[in-house]
Design an enzyme around this catalytic site. Structure first.
Site, PDB file in Angstrom:
ATOM      1  N   GLU A 116       0.835  -1.207   0.000  1.00  0.00           N
ATOM      2  CA  GLU A 116       0.000   0.000   0.000  1.00  0.00           C
ATOM      3  C   GLU A 116       0.867   1.253   0.000  1.00  0.00           C
ATOM      4  O   GLU A 116       0.542   2.249  -0.633  1.00  0.00           O
ATOM      5  CB  GLU A 116      -0.927   0.016   1.226  1.00  0.00           C
ATOM      6  CG  GLU A 116      -1.988  -1.064   1.224  1.00  0.00           C
ATOM      7  CD  GLU A 116      -2.980  -0.925   0.092  1.00  0.00           C
ATOM      8  OE1 GLU A 116      -2.543  -1.024  -1.082  1.00  0.00           O
ATOM      9  OE2 GLU A 116      -4.175  -0.773   0.355  1.00  0.00           O
TER      10      GLU A 116
ATOM     11  N   THR B  25      -4.984   6.824  -5.914  1.00  0.00           N
ATOM     12  CA  THR B  25      -5.126   7.005  -4.467  1.00  0.00           C
ATOM     13  C   THR B  25      -4.218   8.135  -3.980  1.00  0.00           C
ATOM     14  O   THR B  25      -4.631   8.967  -3.161  1.00  0.00           O
ATOM     15  CB  THR B  25      -4.803   5.685  -3.726  1.00  0.00           C
ATOM     16  OG1 THR B  25      -5.724   4.708  -4.185  1.00  0.00           O
ATOM     17  CG2 THR B  25      -4.943   5.820  -2.227  1.00  0.00           C
TER      18      THR B  25
HETATM   19  N1  HSE Z   1      -8.251   4.688   3.124  1.00  0.00           N
HETATM   20  C1  HSE Z   1      -7.635   4.804   1.847  1.00  0.00           C
HETATM   21  C2  HSE Z   1      -8.009   6.127   1.236  1.00  0.00           C
HETATM   22  C3  HSE Z   1      -8.083   3.679   0.976  1.00  0.00           C
HETATM   23  O1  HSE Z   1      -9.199   6.449   1.241  1.00  0.00           O
HETATM   24  O2  HSE Z   1      -7.139   6.849   0.766  1.00  0.00           O
HETATM   25  C4  HSE Z   1      -7.500   3.679  -0.396  1.00  0.00           C
HETATM   26  O3  HSE Z   1      -8.034   2.584  -1.103  1.00  0.00           O
END
Ligand code: HSE
Length: 337
Positions: free
Chosen positions: A159, A211
């Site tokens: 991530e 993201t």
């Molecule tokens: N919590 C993260 C965001 C998830 O919203 O940036 C990304 O998939």
């Protein structure tokens, strides 16, 4: 431990992060879509790399382990493997079937084949599925030496590579299944939450929202009055899930901090949400960092009616899209020898 050269099959579910009000802390896994992977370990000779990634899909993601999210997660696992073998040998004895035959990190090589059925950048945990699938698969090959919490820690490196930040709200439900709360990242504490039967409708408009970009537009400070509303909703949602109180779940699916900013990146967002609620959805919002949008419903009939609204809206504005009607996945990543 699985014998060298023997392939295992891995199924890694898509996940919906944030669950509207729980930015970076709440998430759940779904039964559709999911990624398929295959993996094996073999003896490593000389200077061979310890991880080989083979993409068997159309996305042309990097195969260099340091640039691939599955690779980054496996590198983190390998970094702790020797120590873990030593620890297990002391606690379980040298002849333990779990530890006896595991070669040291320098002698082991993983081969991973990845078939991504979850489109990268869709907002339903595509990178988490690759990272989590890889470490759950590796752990299975090694005789399940590591705990689920360890695997979440390793997978968060994927991530970090994808979004610049370690967050576990996709990884945790992908590995644990069901709905999860990440109470803390450092140190990691994942709490598995119960949930009543819920149907999930997802629409993925065919635009890409990275993201990292969706995070960079967020404000770093929140107003106290917004924080109060948000933590009321998070608590309400958790209690609603635990008590199977659908109305409380519905009322708590409200985000006054992230959604007002991110929703501008998604065409038709407000209209779509209104139409889905009118069709009977309990509520919903942006899935992860978008562009997918999800809605929760009490029955399959309502979930299908919600899908119809989503299709109508995006057909109306001529935006290609893809929908799923599914349920919450309780198993997490599954492995078949
Ligand atoms: N919590 C993260 C965001 C998830 O919203 O940036 C990304 O998939």
């Amino acid at each position: 431990m699985v014998a060298a050269n023997q392939w295992i099959k891995i199924k890694a579910p898509a996940t919906v992060a944030n669950m509207v009000c729980g930015f970076d802390i709440l998430g759940f896994a779904v039964n559709n879509p999911y990624d398929e992977m295959e993996m094996r370990w073999m003896e490593r000779s000389g200077e061979e790399p310890s991880i080989t990634i083979i993409n068997i899909d159309e996305y042309q993601l990097p195969t260099d382990p340091e640039k691939n999210v599955a690779g980054a997660a496996l590198i983190a696992l390998l970094e702790e493997l020797d120590e873990k073998i030593k620890e297990s040998t002391i606690t379980k004895g040298i002849s333990s079937p779990n530890t006896g035959k595991i070669p040291a990190t320098t002698k082991i090589k993983f081969e991973v084949k990845i078939n991504k059925l979850i489109k990268p950048g869709s907002g339903v945990g595509s990178s988490a599925a690759s990272s989590a699938g890889a470490v759950v698969g590796a752990n299975y090959l090694l005789g399940n030496l590591f705990s689920k919490d360890d695997l979440v820690r390793f997978a968060m490196n994927g991530e970090k590579l994808a979004s610049g930040v370690k967050h576990a709200d996709n990884i945790a439900p992908c590995i644990f299944g069901g709905v999860t709360l990440v109470r803390s990242i450092f140190p990691l504490e994942v709490v598995a939450l119960p949930s009543p039967q819920l149907y999930v409708t997802i629409v993925h408009p065919q635009i890409e929202v990275r993201t990292a970009d969706a995070r960079s537009i967020l404000r770093q400070k929140v107003l106290l009055k917004d924080a109060i509303k948000q933590w009321g909703n998070i608590a309400g949602l958790v209690v609603g899930l635990m008590k199977s109180d659908y109305d409380l779940i519905g009322r708590s699916l409200e985000d006054v901090i992230i959604e007002p900013i991110r929703s501008i990146l998604i065409p038709g967002f407000d209209e779509l949400k209104k139409a889905c609620k009118q069709a009977g959805a309990l509520g919903g919002g942006i899935s992860g960092s978008g562009p997918s949008i999800f809605m929760l419903s009490k029955t399959k009939e309502i979930a299908i009616a919600v899908e119809k609204e989503m299709n109508q809206l995006y057909d109306g504005i001529g935006l290609p899209h893809h929908t799923y009607v599914t349920t919450i996945n309780q198993a997490g990543v599954e492995v078949e020898a």
